[in-house]
Enzyme design. Structure first.
Site, PDB file in Angstrom:
ATOM      1  N   ARG A 223      18.512  67.800  70.289  1.00 36.28           N
ATOM      2  CA  ARG A 223      18.788  68.951  71.144  1.00 36.28           C
ATOM      3  C   ARG A 223      17.768  69.011  72.288  1.00 36.28           C
ATOM      4  O   ARG A 223      16.605  68.667  72.093  1.00 36.28           O
ATOM      5  CB  ARG A 223      18.752  70.245  70.333  1.00 36.28           C
ATOM      6  CG  ARG A 223      19.831  70.317  69.244  1.00 36.28           C
ATOM      7  CD  ARG A 223      19.733  71.589  68.439  1.00 36.28           C
ATOM      8  NE  ARG A 223      20.766  71.638  67.409  1.00 36.28           N
ATOM      9  CZ  ARG A 223      20.650  71.112  66.190  1.00 36.28           C
ATOM     10  NH1 ARG A 223      19.526  70.504  65.845  1.00 36.28           N
ATOM     11  NH2 ARG A 223      21.634  71.188  65.318  1.00 36.28           N
ATOM     12  N   LYS A 250      17.068  74.034  64.661  1.00 38.38           N
ATOM     13  CA  LYS A 250      18.087  75.080  64.598  1.00 38.38           C
ATOM     14  C   LYS A 250      18.446  75.405  63.157  1.00 38.38           C
ATOM     15  O   LYS A 250      18.634  76.580  62.812  1.00 38.38           O
ATOM     16  CB  LYS A 250      19.340  74.619  65.363  1.00 38.38           C
ATOM     17  CG  LYS A 250      20.471  75.626  65.337  1.00 38.38           C
ATOM     18  CD  LYS A 250      21.674  75.108  66.111  1.00 38.38           C
ATOM     19  CE  LYS A 250      22.814  76.121  66.073  1.00 38.38           C
ATOM     20  NZ  LYS A 250      24.006  75.636  66.822  1.00 38.38           N
ATOM     21  N   HIS A 313      22.751  69.110  76.799  1.00 43.69           N
ATOM     22  CA  HIS A 313      23.192  69.119  75.405  1.00 43.69           C
ATOM     23  C   HIS A 313      24.337  68.138  75.173  1.00 43.69           C
ATOM     24  O   HIS A 313      24.593  67.699  74.053  1.00 43.69           O
ATOM     25  CB  HIS A 313      23.626  70.532  75.017  1.00 43.69           C
ATOM     26  CG  HIS A 313      23.633  70.779  73.552  1.00 43.69           C
ATOM     27  ND1 HIS A 313      24.647  70.341  72.719  1.00 43.69           N
ATOM     28  CD2 HIS A 313      22.741  71.422  72.744  1.00 43.69           C
ATOM     29  CE1 HIS A 313      24.389  70.717  71.475  1.00 43.69           C
ATOM     30  NE2 HIS A 313      23.239  71.352  71.454  1.00 43.69           N
ATOM     31  N   ARG A 316      24.414  64.686  73.084  1.00 44.41           N
ATOM     32  CA  ARG A 316      24.662  64.642  71.644  1.00 44.41           C
ATOM     33  C   ARG A 316      26.138  64.351  71.369  1.00 44.41           C
ATOM     34  O   ARG A 316      26.478  63.582  70.473  1.00 44.41           O
ATOM     35  CB  ARG A 316      24.238  65.960  70.997  1.00 44.41           C
ATOM     36  CG  ARG A 316      22.741  66.125  70.924  1.00 44.41           C
ATOM     37  CD  ARG A 316      22.323  67.540  70.575  1.00 44.41           C
ATOM     38  NE  ARG A 316      22.835  68.039  69.317  1.00 44.41           N
ATOM     39  CZ  ARG A 316      22.334  67.749  68.121  1.00 44.41           C
ATOM     40  NH1 ARG A 316      21.307  66.908  68.026  1.00 44.41           N
ATOM     41  NH2 ARG A 316      22.850  68.275  67.021  1.00 44.41           N
ATOM     42  N   HIS A 340      22.808  67.751  61.634  1.00 42.06           N
ATOM     43  CA  HIS A 340      23.821  68.701  61.213  1.00 42.06           C
ATOM     44  C   HIS A 340      23.741  68.882  59.703  1.00 42.06           C
ATOM     45  O   HIS A 340      23.383  67.961  58.979  1.00 42.06           O
ATOM     46  CB  HIS A 340      25.222  68.209  61.592  1.00 42.06           C
ATOM     47  CG  HIS A 340      25.513  68.330  63.050  1.00 42.06           C
ATOM     48  ND1 HIS A 340      26.566  67.679  63.664  1.00 42.06           N
ATOM     49  CD2 HIS A 340      24.880  69.019  64.030  1.00 42.06           C
ATOM     50  CE1 HIS A 340      26.566  67.967  64.955  1.00 42.06           C
ATOM     51  NE2 HIS A 340      25.558  68.774  65.205  1.00 42.06           N
ATOM     52  N   TYR A 350      25.834  67.112  46.891  1.00 37.58           N
ATOM     53  CA  TYR A 350      25.906  65.698  46.538  1.00 37.58           C
ATOM     54  C   TYR A 350      25.587  64.783  47.713  1.00 37.58           C
ATOM     55  O   TYR A 350      25.747  63.576  47.630  1.00 37.58           O
ATOM     56  CB  TYR A 350      27.308  65.372  46.008  1.00 37.58           C
ATOM     57  CG  TYR A 350      27.580  65.962  44.657  1.00 37.58           C
ATOM     58  CD1 TYR A 350      27.161  65.324  43.489  1.00 37.58           C
ATOM     59  CD2 TYR A 350      28.234  67.180  44.535  1.00 37.58           C
ATOM     60  CE1 TYR A 350      27.398  65.879  42.235  1.00 37.58           C
ATOM     61  CE2 TYR A 350      28.477  67.752  43.296  1.00 37.58           C
ATOM     62  CZ  TYR A 350      28.053  67.093  42.146  1.00 37.58           C
ATOM     63  OH  TYR A 350      28.288  67.657  40.916  1.00 37.58           O
TER      64      TYR A 350
END
Length: 376
Positions: A223, A250, A313, A316, A340, A350
């Site tokens: 970012r 974030k 941005h 990304r 993320h 998992y």
């Protein structure tokens, strides 16, 4: 000056006249204060007397009830929205929320405090909050209105958990606001167009540090705020790792970024500029602060790219789209590279692995791929 059934006006030496109600409870004579005459009319005084007499008949002391209500009001005034919001914000800071999250929280609380910050949380209603939200909507800031509602709700849920309030009035406002149209940040996802952009960044005639920041932004796919606020202490060039602390992220999780050869070259160039501060990209005005959040987007505009074509941005999205379309990489590795977090709680449980080995190879591939696009 007596009325009847114990109601009378007490005239004091200074001339003030006070309504009083005389009653007996548990064998003791007591006085109940109703208010000042003529501020309180005879009709109002008689109604107050009747209410007090009803309590006495039920064995309840109206004077004690009045004192309890007064204490409750004073206690409520100690729990205004502004004070509870400040306590909520302090709690957020202790949980090491990201600086961006804290800044947004402070901004939203400031908007709310203007209208009802001094009111006790127990007296704030849904219509009162909606009135504040409508002011934001009227300016066309629909997304801000939704985020403001959510932030106010967080304060109320904190108040409920703290035993200060019983309900969250924002719950009733979930469907009361205009839904914003989601607009994705502009990004170049065509390989040829991205190659041209990378070549133009090489020729950028602005500050050398800004040019390097844009290159690292494209190469590392983090970012813009994380790149702007990067500090030298976070980099281990020998181990080829950039370790971003949770407070800057974030999603409030530590994040490690593998550094390809091309990134190491840029970092060494940056170090050679004799920057004495902690930040890789300090402000032009002072070494103690990072570059402005507008610097990178301004550089893109200077190169002729409008906000509808490309944003800082957007690099990304360029990385995510082209890496996924290559078919070479596990989508989970790409998502972890972007820091993320899996939304599905079961799947997240998992998928705790960092996919580190694959991410190292992915970072090397992406850096080489940008070089190839640039040279075409």
């Amino acid at each position: 000056m007596s009325d009847f059934e114990g109601l009378f006006v007490l005239v004091k030496p200074n001339g003030s006249r006070l309504w009083r109600f005389k009653y007996r409870l548990d064998g003791r004579e007591k006085l109940y204060s109703i208010g000042v005459y003529p501020d309180i009319s005879l009709a109002q005084a008689r109604k107050a007397k009747d209410d007090a007499r009803a309590k006495v008949a039920a064995g309840i002391d109206p004077s004690e009830v009045k004192q309890d209500e007064k204490r409750s009001r004073l206690e409520a005034m100690g729990h205004t929205f502004e004070k509870v919001g400040a306590s909520f914000l302090a709690n957020q800071k202790s949980e090491v929320k990201s600086s961006a999250t804290l800044a947004k929280t402070e901004y939203h609380l400031k908007l709310a405090n203007r209208d009802f910050g001094r009111k006790p949380v127990t007296e704030i209603t849904a219509p009162m909050i909606l009135k504040t939200l409508r002011k934001v909507e009227a300016k066309g800031n629909y997304e801000t209105a939704h985020r403001l509602r959510a932030r106010i709700g967080s304060v109320f849920r904190y108040a409920v958990a703290s035993g200060i309030a019983e309900t969250d009035p924002t719950y009733a406002l979930r469907d009361a606001l205009i839904r914003p149209i989601r607009v994705h940040r502009a990004a170049i996802i065509d390989p040829e167009a991205l190659g041209r952009l990378m070549a133009e960044i090489d020729e950028f005639d602005g500050q050398a540090a800004t040019r390097i920041a844009l290159k690292l932004l494209a190469m590392l796919a983090q970012r813009p705020g994380e790149v702007r606020n990067a500090k030298w202490e976070e980099f281990d060039l020998a181990e080829r790792i950039w370790s971003i602390p949770a407070a800057k992220m974030k999603m409030r999780r530590d994040h490690n970024v593998p550094l390809p050869d091309q990134a190491l070259v840029l970092l060494k160039q940056l170090r050679a500029m004799n920057n004495p501060g902690a930040y890789l990209f300090p402000s032009l005005r002072t070494w103690t602060r990072p570059m402005s959040e507008n610097t990178l987007n301004a550089a893109l505009r200077r190169m002729g790219y409008s906000g509808d074509e490309m944003t800082a941005h957007g690099f990304r999205a360029s990385f995510s789209t082209l890496a996924n379309e290559s078919g070479l990489w596990n989508p989970d590795a790409i998502e972890r590279a972007l820091a993320h977090v899996e939304k599905n709680e079961v799947r997240r449980a998992y998928a705790r692995g960092e996919h580190w080995d694959e991410r190292v190879k992915l970072a090397d591939w992406w850096a080489r791929y940008l070089d190839e696009l640039r040279s075409k």
